[in-house]
Design a protein around this motif. Structure first.
Motif, short mmCIF file in Angstrom:
data_model
loop_
_atom_site.label_atom_id
_atom_site.label_comp_id
_atom_site.label_asym_id
_atom_site.label_seq_id
_atom_site.Cartn_x
_atom_site.Cartn_y
_atom_site.Cartn_z
N PRO A 38 0.79 -1.23 0.00
CA PRO A 38 0.00 0.00 0.00
C PRO A 38 0.82 1.29 0.00
CG PRO A 38 -0.95 -1.56 1.55
CD PRO A 38 0.38 -2.13 1.12
N THR A 42 5.31 2.86 6.02
CA THR A 42 4.20 2.37 6.85
C THR A 42 4.67 1.07 7.51
OG1 THR A 42 3.24 1.23 4.96
CG2 THR A 42 2.35 3.41 5.46
N PRO A 43 4.07 0.73 8.66
CA PRO A 43 4.68 -0.33 9.47
C PRO A 43 4.66 -1.73 8.86
CG PRO A 43 2.65 0.50 10.50
CD PRO A 43 2.97 1.43 9.37
N VAL A 44 3.47 -2.21 8.47
CA VAL A 44 3.39 -3.59 7.97
C VAL A 44 4.24 -3.73 6.70
CG1 VAL A 44 1.86 -5.39 7.08
CG2 VAL A 44 1.10 -3.94 8.97
N CYS A 45 4.14 -2.74 5.82
CA CYS A 45 4.90 -2.78 4.57
C CYS A 45 6.40 -2.83 4.83
CB CYS A 45 4.58 -1.56 3.70
SG CYS A 45 2.84 -1.45 3.22
N ARG A 122 -2.44 -5.31 -0.90
CA ARG A 122 -1.31 -6.25 -0.94
C ARG A 122 -1.66 -7.39 -1.90
NH1 ARG A 122 1.55 -4.34 3.30
NH2 ARG A 122 0.27 -3.40 4.93
N ALA A 141 -4.64 -4.19 3.78
CA ALA A 141 -3.49 -3.44 4.30
C ALA A 141 -3.11 -3.86 5.70
CB ALA A 141 -3.81 -1.94 4.26
C1 BEZ Z 1 0.95 -0.68 6.89
O1 BEZ Z 1 1.86 -1.09 6.17
O2 BEZ Z 1 1.01 -0.83 8.11
C2 BEZ Z 1 -0.23 0.01 6.32
C3 BEZ Z 1 -0.15 0.59 5.06
C4 BEZ Z 1 -1.25 1.24 4.53
C5 BEZ Z 1 -2.44 1.27 5.23
C6 BEZ Z 1 -2.51 0.67 6.47
C7 BEZ Z 1 -1.41 0.02 7.02
#
Ligand code: BEZ
Length: 211
Positions: A38, A42-45, A122, A141
């Motif tokens: 996304p 950003t954290p998860v990415c 994703r 996301a």
């Molecule tokens: C994430 O990578 O944490 C993230 C990216 C976009 C929207 C929400 C979370």
């Protein structure tokens, strides 16, 4: 229409962190993993793209190249790479497409407006050497993907490309596989010299043939 299994993966040329890349040329005669995230920073990415970088060798070992995309710019990706290195241990070491015009994102249907209107979700596309799409995954996301699962699917697809077998539930590399129902017992004896177990005429298990 959404890209479906068996479709030829649309070719494109795009700017990446490793210069201009044409997808089909980049993949050559090997396998490919095209994935979207996304947003940069950003954290998860950050965890996901770091994991793809740390485990790149495992894709290379399987003759598979990885390439990512988001609607951020290449400059943004390059800035983010330092954070990925700092927090995940490995900087970006595969091309990451900068797609602010959403050319690749739209070509592959990576934007799902009812989930996130302005960014790619994703997605994962596994592309075979003949450039057909063999697997698609779509995650929201909020949920990071599982690199082991992508490698597991790649192993299963590559095994199925070499032998007339499919893989049962929860299969992992080294476990028994299913002989194609299209192969009769006589041919199965020839093709699978380690033998097979018949649970039902349509469900015959054999040790993984390339082990
Ligand atoms: C994430 O990578 O944490 C993230 C990216 C976009 C929207 C929400 C979370």
């Amino acid at each position: 229409m959404a890209i479906q299994l068996g479709d030829v993966a649309p070719d494109f040329t795009a700017d990446t962190t490793e210069g201009s890349v044409s997808l089909h040329e980049y993949l050559g005669d090997g396998w490919g993993i095209l994935f979207s995230h996304p947003a940069d920073f950003t954290p998860v990415c950050t965890t996901e793209l770091g994991a793809f970088a740390t485990r790149k060798d495992e894709f290379t070992k399987r003759n598979a190249k990885i390439i990512g995309v988001s609607v951020d710019t290449v400059e943004s990706h390059n800035g983010w790479s330092a954070d990925i290195a700092e927090t995940q241990g490995t900087a970006l070491n595969y091309p990451l497409i900068g797609d602010p015009e959403r050319t690749v994102a739209n070509l592959y249907g990576m934007i799902h407006p009812n989930a996130i209107a302005t960014a790619t979700v994703r997605t994962v596309f596994v592309i075979a050497p003949d450039k057909t799409v063999r697997l698609t995954l779509t995650y929201p996301a909020s949920v990071g993907r599982n690199i082991d699962e992508i490698l597991r699917v790649l192993d299963a697809l590559q095994l199925g490309a070499e032998f007339p077998v499919s893989t049962p539930v929860d299969w992992t590399d080294g476990s028994d596989v299913i002989i194609s129902p299209a192969i009769n017992d006589e041919d199965a004896n020839e093709k699978f010299p380690k033998g097979f177990t018949t649970l039902k005429p349509y469900l015959r298990l054999t040790p993984q043939p390339n082990r």
